[in-house]
Design a protein around this motif. Structure first.
Motif, PDB file in Angstrom:
ATOM      1  N   ILE A 196       6.122   3.854  -5.007  1.00 25.67           N
ATOM      2  CA  ILE A 196       6.445   5.225  -4.653  1.00 25.67           C
ATOM      3  C   ILE A 196       7.714   5.650  -5.381  1.00 25.67           C
ATOM      4  O   ILE A 196       8.639   4.860  -5.568  1.00 25.67           O
ATOM      5  CB  ILE A 196       6.613   5.419  -3.133  1.00 25.67           C
ATOM      6  CG1 ILE A 196       7.628   4.455  -2.553  1.00 25.67           C
ATOM      7  CG2 ILE A 196       5.268   5.317  -2.427  1.00 25.67           C
ATOM      8  CD1 ILE A 196       7.981   4.726  -1.099  1.00 25.67           C
ATOM      9  N   GLU A 210       1.540  -0.879  -6.906  1.00 19.64           N
ATOM     10  CA  GLU A 210       1.540   0.411  -6.223  1.00 19.64           C
ATOM     11  C   GLU A 210       2.995   0.705  -5.873  1.00 19.64           C
ATOM     12  O   GLU A 210       3.666  -0.115  -5.243  1.00 19.64           O
ATOM     13  CB  GLU A 210       0.674   0.382  -4.972  1.00 19.64           C
ATOM     14  CG  GLU A 210      -0.795   0.369  -5.285  1.00 19.64           C
ATOM     15  CD  GLU A 210      -1.681   0.674  -4.085  1.00 19.64           C
ATOM     16  OE1 GLU A 210      -1.166   1.151  -3.042  1.00 19.64           O
ATOM     17  OE2 GLU A 210      -2.897   0.429  -4.202  1.00 19.64           O
ATOM     18  N   TYR A 239      -6.213   3.807 -10.578  1.00 19.47           N
ATOM     19  CA  TYR A 239      -6.144   3.103  -9.296  1.00 19.47           C
ATOM     20  C   TYR A 239      -7.083   1.903  -9.287  1.00 19.47           C
ATOM     21  O   TYR A 239      -6.709   0.814  -8.843  1.00 19.47           O
ATOM     22  CB  TYR A 239      -6.497   4.073  -8.164  1.00 19.47           C
ATOM     23  CG  TYR A 239      -6.556   3.429  -6.807  1.00 19.47           C
ATOM     24  CD1 TYR A 239      -5.402   2.970  -6.181  1.00 19.47           C
ATOM     25  CD2 TYR A 239      -7.760   3.291  -6.133  1.00 19.47           C
ATOM     26  CE1 TYR A 239      -5.448   2.380  -4.922  1.00 19.47           C
ATOM     27  CE2 TYR A 239      -7.818   2.705  -4.876  1.00 19.47           C
ATOM     28  CZ  TYR A 239      -6.657   2.258  -4.277  1.00 19.47           C
ATOM     29  OH  TYR A 239      -6.713   1.673  -3.036  1.00 19.47           O
ATOM     30  N   THR A 245       4.551   5.917   2.420  1.00 18.11           N
ATOM     31  CA  THR A 245       4.932   7.298   2.097  1.00 18.11           C
ATOM     32  C   THR A 245       5.556   8.057   3.266  1.00 18.11           C
ATOM     33  O   THR A 245       6.645   8.617   3.124  1.00 18.11           O
ATOM     34  CB  THR A 245       3.718   8.068   1.548  1.00 18.11           C
ATOM     35  OG1 THR A 245       3.308   7.464   0.324  1.00 18.11           O
ATOM     36  CG2 THR A 245       4.042   9.521   1.294  1.00 18.11           C
ATOM     37  N   CYS A 305       0.836  -1.205   0.000  1.00 13.82           N
ATOM     38  CA  CYS A 305       0.000   0.000   0.000  1.00 13.82           C
ATOM     39  C   CYS A 305       0.872   1.256   0.000  1.00 13.82           C
ATOM     40  O   CYS A 305       1.621   1.491   0.936  1.00 13.82           O
ATOM     41  CB  CYS A 305      -0.908  -0.009   1.231  1.00 13.82           C
ATOM     42  SG  CYS A 305      -1.813   1.518   1.482  1.00 13.82           S
ATOM     43  N   PHE A 306       0.756   2.060  -1.052  1.00 10.68           N
ATOM     44  CA  PHE A 306       1.627   3.240  -1.117  1.00 10.68           C
ATOM     45  C   PHE A 306       1.293   4.284  -0.068  1.00 10.68           C
ATOM     46  O   PHE A 306       2.143   5.062   0.338  1.00 10.68           O
ATOM     47  CB  PHE A 306       1.731   3.847  -2.514  1.00 10.68           C
ATOM     48  CG  PHE A 306       0.465   4.076  -3.294  1.00 10.68           C
ATOM     49  CD1 PHE A 306      -0.741   4.419  -2.709  1.00 10.68           C
ATOM     50  CD2 PHE A 306       0.499   3.964  -4.676  1.00 10.68           C
ATOM     51  CE1 PHE A 306      -1.880   4.646  -3.467  1.00 10.68           C
ATOM     52  CE2 PHE A 306      -0.636   4.194  -5.447  1.00 10.68           C
ATOM     53  CZ  PHE A 306      -1.832   4.534  -4.832  1.00 10.68           C
ATOM     54  N   TRP A 307       0.054   4.310   0.414  1.00 12.75           N
ATOM     55  CA  TRP A 307      -0.291   5.228   1.509  1.00 12.75           C
ATOM     56  C   TRP A 307       0.558   4.938   2.731  1.00 12.75           C
ATOM     57  O   TRP A 307       1.002   5.840   3.422  1.00 12.75           O
ATOM     58  CB  TRP A 307      -1.742   5.067   1.925  1.00 12.75           C
ATOM     59  CG  TRP A 307      -2.791   5.455   0.977  1.00 12.75           C
ATOM     60  CD1 TRP A 307      -2.668   6.191  -0.177  1.00 12.75           C
ATOM     61  CD2 TRP A 307      -4.181   5.133   1.084  1.00 12.75           C
ATOM     62  NE1 TRP A 307      -3.893   6.342  -0.777  1.00 12.75           N
ATOM     63  CE2 TRP A 307      -4.830   5.698  -0.021  1.00 12.75           C
ATOM     64  CE3 TRP A 307      -4.924   4.422   2.014  1.00 12.75           C
ATOM     65  CZ2 TRP A 307      -6.206   5.572  -0.230  1.00 12.75           C
ATOM     66  CZ3 TRP A 307      -6.288   4.302   1.811  1.00 12.75           C
ATOM     67  CH2 TRP A 307      -6.922   4.875   0.704  1.00 12.75           C
ATOM     68  N   CYS A 350       3.126   8.937  -4.902  1.00 14.22           N
ATOM     69  CA  CYS A 350       2.464   7.645  -5.081  1.00 14.22           C
ATOM     70  C   CYS A 350       2.138   7.444  -6.555  1.00 14.22           C
ATOM     71  O   CYS A 350       1.732   8.385  -7.237  1.00 14.22           O
ATOM     72  CB  CYS A 350       1.155   7.607  -4.288  1.00 14.22           C
ATOM     73  SG  CYS A 350       1.381   7.648  -2.511  1.00 14.22           S
ATOM     74  N   HIS A 398      -4.501  10.339  -3.600  1.00 11.48           N
ATOM     75  CA  HIS A 398      -3.552   9.394  -2.998  1.00 11.48           C
ATOM     76  C   HIS A 398      -2.300  10.088  -2.471  1.00 11.48           C
ATOM     77  O   HIS A 398      -1.608   9.535  -1.613  1.00 11.48           O
ATOM     78  CB  HIS A 398      -3.122   8.337  -4.015  1.00 11.48           C
ATOM     79  CG  HIS A 398      -4.222   7.442  -4.450  1.00 11.48           C
ATOM     80  ND1 HIS A 398      -4.870   6.581  -3.594  1.00 11.48           N
ATOM     81  CD2 HIS A 398      -4.801   7.276  -5.666  1.00 11.48           C
ATOM     82  CE1 HIS A 398      -5.791   5.912  -4.262  1.00 11.48           C
ATOM     83  NE2 HIS A 398      -5.772   6.312  -5.520  1.00 11.48           N
ATOM     84  N   GLN A 399      -1.990  11.249  -3.001  1.00 11.04           N
ATOM     85  CA  GLN A 399      -0.752  11.943  -2.627  1.00 11.04           C
ATOM     86  C   GLN A 399      -0.880  12.491  -1.204  1.00 11.04           C
ATOM     87  O   GLN A 399      -1.855  13.150  -0.867  1.00 11.04           O
ATOM     88  CB  GLN A 399      -0.444  13.068  -3.613  1.00 11.04           C
ATOM     89  CG  GLN A 399      -0.440  12.644  -5.075  1.00 11.04           C
ATOM     90  CD  GLN A 399       0.463  11.460  -5.388  1.00 11.04           C
ATOM     91  OE1 GLN A 399       1.514  11.264  -4.777  1.00 11.04           O
ATOM     92  NE2 GLN A 399       0.061  10.637  -6.357  1.00 11.04           N
ATOM     93  N   GLU A 436       2.000   8.680 -12.126  1.00  9.16           N
ATOM     94  CA  GLU A 436       1.560   9.277 -10.866  1.00  9.16           C
ATOM     95  C   GLU A 436       0.113   8.901 -10.588  1.00  9.16           C
ATOM     96  O   GLU A 436      -0.740   8.964 -11.479  1.00  9.16           O
ATOM     97  CB  GLU A 436       1.718  10.793 -10.944  1.00  9.16           C
ATOM     98  CG  GLU A 436       1.567  11.474  -9.621  1.00  9.16           C
ATOM     99  CD  GLU A 436       1.978  12.932  -9.641  1.00  9.16           C
ATOM    100  OE1 GLU A 436       1.274  13.723  -8.993  1.00  9.16           O
ATOM    101  OE2 GLU A 436       2.987  13.272 -10.293  1.00  9.16           O
TER     102      GLU A 436
END
Length: 161
Positions: free
Chosen positions: A53, A51, A39, A14, A9-11, A27, A138-139, A133
C-alpha cells in the motif's frame, strides 16, 4: 508525503490507515523488477513483487513513526511465509523506505521489537524502487464489497467471527 508498506493482503490493511488520518491509501505492487505487473502474476509469485500500500499523508496530522506503529500492530511480524492465510512471497512483509531517516526509524522499531520479543522479525527493510497501482477493483475494496471484505477478514484470521 508518501510511505510504502507491504502488510500481506492489501485489502485487509487499507481501512486501518484511513482511520488514523491518512489522506489516501492506494493498493499496488512493489519490490519486483517487472514493470506493470498484474494481480494474477503477483499472486502467482511470478514477479518478485509484494502486495503493497502507498500512503499519502500529512506529517502534521500523522507522523511516519505513527504509520510504522500502525503497521506493526496490524501484522504478524514473525511470519516469514506471508500473513494469516495468505502465503507466498507476495504476502510477506516489507517497509520500503524513501529516505535514510525512514530507514533508521523502521530499523529502530524492528530492532526494538526483536529485543523485546527475543524473536527474529520477518520484515524486509528495502529501498523503495517503484510502485505500480493495482487494478481498480482492488482500490477501496472494503467500501465496494463490504460483505465480502468482512468475510475475508474473518476467514483470514485477522478478525474474530
Amino acid at each position: 508525503m508518501k510511505a510504502y508498506f507491504a502488510g500481506g493482503c492489501f485489502w485487509c490493511v487499507t481501512p486501518i490507515y484511513k482511520m488514523y488520518g491518512v489522506d489516501k491509501v492506494v493498493c499496488g505492487y512493489s519490490g519486483g523488477d517487472e514493470q506493470n505487473p498484474s494481480y494474477e502474476d503477483v499472486k502467482a509469485q511470478k514477479t518478485g513483487h509484494r502486495e503493497t500500500i502507498m500512503l499519502e499523508y500529512d506529517p502534521e496530522k500523522v507522523s511516519y513513526d505513527k504509520l510504522l506503529d500502525i503497521f506493526l500492530a496490524n501484522v504478524d511480524p514473525f511470519d516469514a511465509d506471508g500473513q494469516f492465510i495468505d502465503k507466498g512471497f507476495s504476502y510477506t512483509l516489507a517497509v520500503y523506505y524513501t529516505t535514510e531517516e525512514e530507514k533508521l526509524k523502521a530499523y529502530t522499531k524492528i530492532s526494538k521489537l526483536e529485543a523485546d520479543s527475543g524473536r527474529k522479525v520477518q520484515i524486509a527493510l528495502e529501498k523503495f524502487k517503484s510502485f505500480y497501482e493495482a487494478e481498480e477493483y482492488h482500490q477501496d475494496y472494503y467500501l465496494k464489497n463490504p460483505e465480502a471484505f468482512e468475510k475475508e477478514l474473518i476467514e483470514s484470521g485477522r478478525k474474530k467471527g
